[in-house]
Design an enzyme around this catalytic site. Structure first.
Site, PDB file in Angstrom:
ATOM      1  N   ILE A 296       0.833  -1.205   0.000  1.00  0.00           N
ATOM      2  CA  ILE A 296       0.000   0.000   0.000  1.00  0.00           C
ATOM      3  C   ILE A 296       0.865   1.252   0.000  1.00  0.00           C
ATOM      4  CG2 ILE A 296      -1.697   1.326   1.310  1.00  0.00           C
ATOM      5  CD1 ILE A 296      -2.872  -1.098   0.013  1.00  0.00           C
TER       6      ILE A 296
ATOM      7  N   ALA B 121       0.997   3.889   6.818  1.00  0.00           N
ATOM      8  CA  ALA B 121       0.686   2.554   6.293  1.00  0.00           C
ATOM      9  C   ALA B 121       1.536   1.462   6.939  1.00  0.00           C
ATOM     10  CB  ALA B 121       0.892   2.534   4.778  1.00  0.00           C
TER      11      ALA B 121
ATOM     12  N   LYS C  61       0.453  -7.006   9.902  1.00  0.00           N
ATOM     13  CA  LYS C  61      -0.906  -7.266   9.410  1.00  0.00           C
ATOM     14  C   LYS C  61      -1.292  -8.735   9.357  1.00  0.00           C
ATOM     15  CE  LYS C  61       0.496  -7.417   4.542  1.00  0.00           C
ATOM     16  NZ  LYS C  61       0.277  -6.860   3.197  1.00  0.00           N
TER      17      LYS C  61
ATOM     18  N   LYS D 196     -10.537  -5.738   9.525  1.00  0.00           N
ATOM     19  CA  LYS D 196     -10.350  -6.628  10.678  1.00  0.00           C
ATOM     20  C   LYS D 196     -10.419  -5.874  12.007  1.00  0.00           C
ATOM     21  CE  LYS D 196      -7.669  -9.988   8.049  1.00  0.00           C
ATOM     22  NZ  LYS D 196      -7.951  -9.372   6.741  1.00  0.00           N
TER      23      LYS D 196
ATOM     24  N   LYS E 295      -5.258  -2.616  15.559  1.00  0.00           N
ATOM     25  CA  LYS E 295      -5.577  -1.556  14.595  1.00  0.00           C
ATOM     26  C   LYS E 295      -6.762  -0.718  15.080  1.00  0.00           C
ATOM     27  CE  LYS E 295      -3.962  -1.016  10.996  1.00  0.00           C
ATOM     28  NZ  LYS E 295      -2.858  -0.115  10.601  1.00  0.00           N
TER      29      LYS E 295
ATOM     30  N   VAL F  59      -6.412  -6.298  -0.271  1.00  0.00           N
ATOM     31  CA  VAL F  59      -6.051  -5.751  -1.572  1.00  0.00           C
ATOM     32  C   VAL F  59      -5.407  -6.843  -2.411  1.00  0.00           C
ATOM     33  CG1 VAL F  59      -5.859  -3.330  -0.963  1.00  0.00           C
ATOM     34  CG2 VAL F  59      -3.938  -4.823  -0.543  1.00  0.00           C
ATOM     35  N   LEU F  60      -5.787  -6.878  -3.688  1.00  0.00           N
ATOM     36  CA  LEU F  60      -5.312  -7.934  -4.578  1.00  0.00           C
ATOM     37  C   LEU F  60      -3.815  -7.814  -4.807  1.00  0.00           C
ATOM     38  CD1 LEU F  60      -8.164  -7.712  -7.227  1.00  0.00           C
ATOM     39  CD2 LEU F  60      -7.869  -9.484  -5.516  1.00  0.00           C
ATOM     40  N   GLY F  61      -3.112  -8.901  -4.581  1.00  0.00           N
ATOM     41  CA  GLY F  61      -1.687  -8.937  -4.890  1.00  0.00           C
ATOM     42  C   GLY F  61      -0.785  -8.315  -3.859  1.00  0.00           C
TER      43      GLY F  61
END
Length: 627
Positions: free
Chosen positions: A303, A373, A377, A419, A431, A457-459
């Site tokens: 990200i 960011a 995670k 989450k 978080k 998020v994809l990838g």
């Protein structure tokens, strides 16, 4: 009797082609004489001396023309229009030279023409015809042999435009991809029912019936601009019918305006899950970020790095790349250098848990906007190491929030997660605590604290899609924790676009929730990725159910039960109505939690987290006994 056409393994020498072209030209001259004089040998006998005297000039002129225009350099079996142009120019220039020399001989030197004018004209057309027939014949023989040497898997091309035609030609002249084009499909009603390159053009709406009728096994998407929704529907139909889907790359990536079959790649799962492009007001974003000093923590992550890429488009004064991951930071620097954007950035290797390092960074750069960011995670890892989740996700965030207030930062954007909503694990709760601290600090100073919350998020690093790709490459099995588990997905660029937009619209204290679309069943995702790879479940690869991991939910949520949403001016961003918190009370509780790190007592740490976030109910975890 079977005739086997053996394909050449290497190119014919250039000198051979050069001599062969001269031989063809000489034969053309003889044919011109034969046509001119037919069977009147006595007339040709009278011209014989002229023919012999002019022949050396003719051969030299033709050889010079072939050499100058490089007619011998093209690969004959891949003859193109450019090769045809070279032949015409070489013959035309030579014929013009012959005519000029003939004129000089006749009118200046009072001698004979090199050859009769009728011979010169006939030879011009015969030479071009024979040279082109030779080249086209070699190409056709090669292509026919290529067709016999490659597979004849029935293949459809989606797109009956120029890219579709180029794709068909490329498939026919290269053997890298097995496939015989049997038809085109298109959305243009003006093309439906017509033929293109010997193949009928069908309506794309009739794809399911066409797949069965023509026994289609492959479909190649060869359209430059295609509606995302329609593309996903085409892919879905193919997957359901066990048809392999391939994609022609963007023409911008073609080498010298041409592409090879090696560039035709399988469809990515991102193409199936992606949505319509996000529309942003670029002028507003330019006003927000232009000439600003912006700090991005976790800048080398999935990200963070994409936020950096997108920020460079708005010409900020400086982007501070802050991360403790040395190698990924180095890779990001190199990428920015290649794009000519490195002058917009400064790199700081540091850990957000190190308050002194952070304070020196704030003191030196004076960031006006912060995108936070950096975080741990991974749910299972944090479930086993809650003290580390406290140090990074909570204390690290607290360090940044406190410094933002101290240095009068304009805006602070916390990148959060779904989450954090009704958390069932340590990572999600950590978080949520960071969210609460940011909300409570919103009215303490100049800084506007904004939270953005979205799903997977994809990838991204460590997400399920790269894991599945790796498992497919290894031959399986694909591991799914539960057959009914679902997740929300969004592409990385899409998520970061919305983060930048949320920062722009934020007035402070908001939690912005992104429209994640429909939730995706992970088991179905695994099935689709296997089929997109041209494999079959149970035959080529297996899917293994491993059981829910500690702290893992079956279904993710984007809002807590006590929260509601309100629309914003952007249709894909909602604002959550959340509880308010008193900074003094929250700060004391969070500091008490951070102090628990010294004890290294995981149970006590999680117990304190549950007191801070009452909705935190552990799922499939040893900490469930604390609920």
């Amino acid at each position: 009797m079977c005739i086997v056409i053996k394909l050449p393994t290497q190119n014919t020498p250039r000198w051979f082609i050069f001599l062969f072209d001269i031989g063809i030209a000489f034969t053309s001259l003889l044919l011109a004489y034969a046509i001119r004089f037919e069977s009147k040998n006595f007339q040709f006998t009278n011209e014989y001396d002229i023919f012999l005297s002019g022949l050396p000039f003719y051969l030299i002129i033709r050889a010079a023309g072939f050499y100058y225009f490089k007619t011998y350099q093209g690969v004959i079996r891949h003859t193109s229009t450019q090769d045809g142009k070279r032949v015409v120019f070489a013959i035309g220039a030579g014929t013009f030279t012959i005519i000029v020399i003939s004129m000089i001989k006749n009118f200046v030197l009072h001698s004979n023409f090199l050859f009769p004018l009728s011979i010169i004209i006939m030879e011009f057309f015969i030479s071009i015809f024979m040279l082109m027939v030779f080249r086209i014949s070699v190409k056709l023989i090669y292509l026919e042999g290529l067709k016999k040497s490659k597979g004849d898997t029935p293949t459809l091309i989606f797109g009956a435009g120029i890219y579709g035609v180029i794709t068909k030609h490329t498939l026919e002249k290269e053997a890298r991809i097995d496939g015989k084009v049997v038809a085109f499909i298109d959305d243009n009603p003006k093309l439906i029912g017509k033929s293109l390159e010997g193949c009928k053009i069908h309506d794309s709406a009739k794809l399911p019936a066409l797949i069965k009728e023509l026994e289609i096994k492959k479909l190649i998407i060869a359209i430059k601009n295609i509606d995302g929704k329609h593309k996903r529907e085409i892919i879905r139909i193919c997957i359901d019918n066990d048809v392999e889907v391939l994609n022609v790359p963007d023409p911008k990536t073609w080498i010298n305006g041409e592409f090879s079959t090696g560039q035709i790649k399988p469809i990515n799962i991102e193409d199936l899950l992606g949505r319509a492009p996000i529309k942003l007001n670029k002028d507003n974003l330019f006003d927000e970020y232009s000439n600003k000093v912006i700090l991005v923590t976790g800048a080398a992550g999935s990200i963070g790095s994409e936020i950096v890429r997108q920020l460079t488009e708005y010409v900020p004064q400086k982007i501070i790349l802050f991360d403790q991951a040395e190698s990924p930071l180095y890779n990001l620097e190199n990428e920015l250098k290649e794009k000519g954007k490195i002058h917009l950035t400064e790199t700081v290797v540091g850990d957000i848990r190190n308050l002194d390092r952070l304070k020196r960074t704030f003191d030196y750069f004076k960031p006006e906007i912060i995108f936070h960011a950096a975080a741990y995670k991974h749910v299972p890892l944090m479930e086993e190491n809650p003290s580390e989740a406290i140090l990074t996700n909570i204390q690290g965030s607290k360090n940044l929030i406190d410094l933002a207030i101290e240095f009068n930062t304009e805006k602070f954007v916390l990148i959060s997660t779904d989450k954090a909503v009704n958390p069932t694990n340590v990572m999600g709760c950590s978080k949520r605590i960071a969210e609460i601290y940011g909300q409570s600090a919103n009215n303490l100073g100049k800084t506007k604290f904004i939270t953005t919350r979205f799903g997977n998020v994809l990838g991204s690093n460590g997400s399920v899609i790269p894991l599945f790709k790796k498992q497919i490459e290894a031959g399986g099995p694909l591991t799914v924790t539960h057959r009914n588990i679902t997740r929300y997905f969004m592409t990385i660029p899409e998520a970061c676009q919305l983060v930048l937009e949320a920062c722009n619209m934020g007035a402070g204290g908001e939690i912005f929730v992104f429209d994640m679309g429909e939730s995706v069943k992970i088991y179905d995702l695994a099935l689709k990725m296997i089929k997109l790879s041209g494999l079959q479940v149970g035959k080529d690869i297996e899917i293994k159910i491993t059981g829910l991991r500690p702290g893992e939910k079956l279904f993710e949520e984007l809002l807590a039960t006590e929260e509601n949403t309100m629309p914003t001016h952007h249709s894909q961003i909602l604002k959550a109505e959340v509880r308010s918190y008193e900074f003094d009370k929250v700060s004391l509780k969070i500091q008490a939690l951070i102090n628990k790190f010294e004890e290294q007592d995981n149970v006590e740490i999680v117990k304190t987290m549950k007191e801070l976030v009452p909705e935190f109910k552990s799922n499939n975890s040893i900490y469930a006994k604390l609920d």
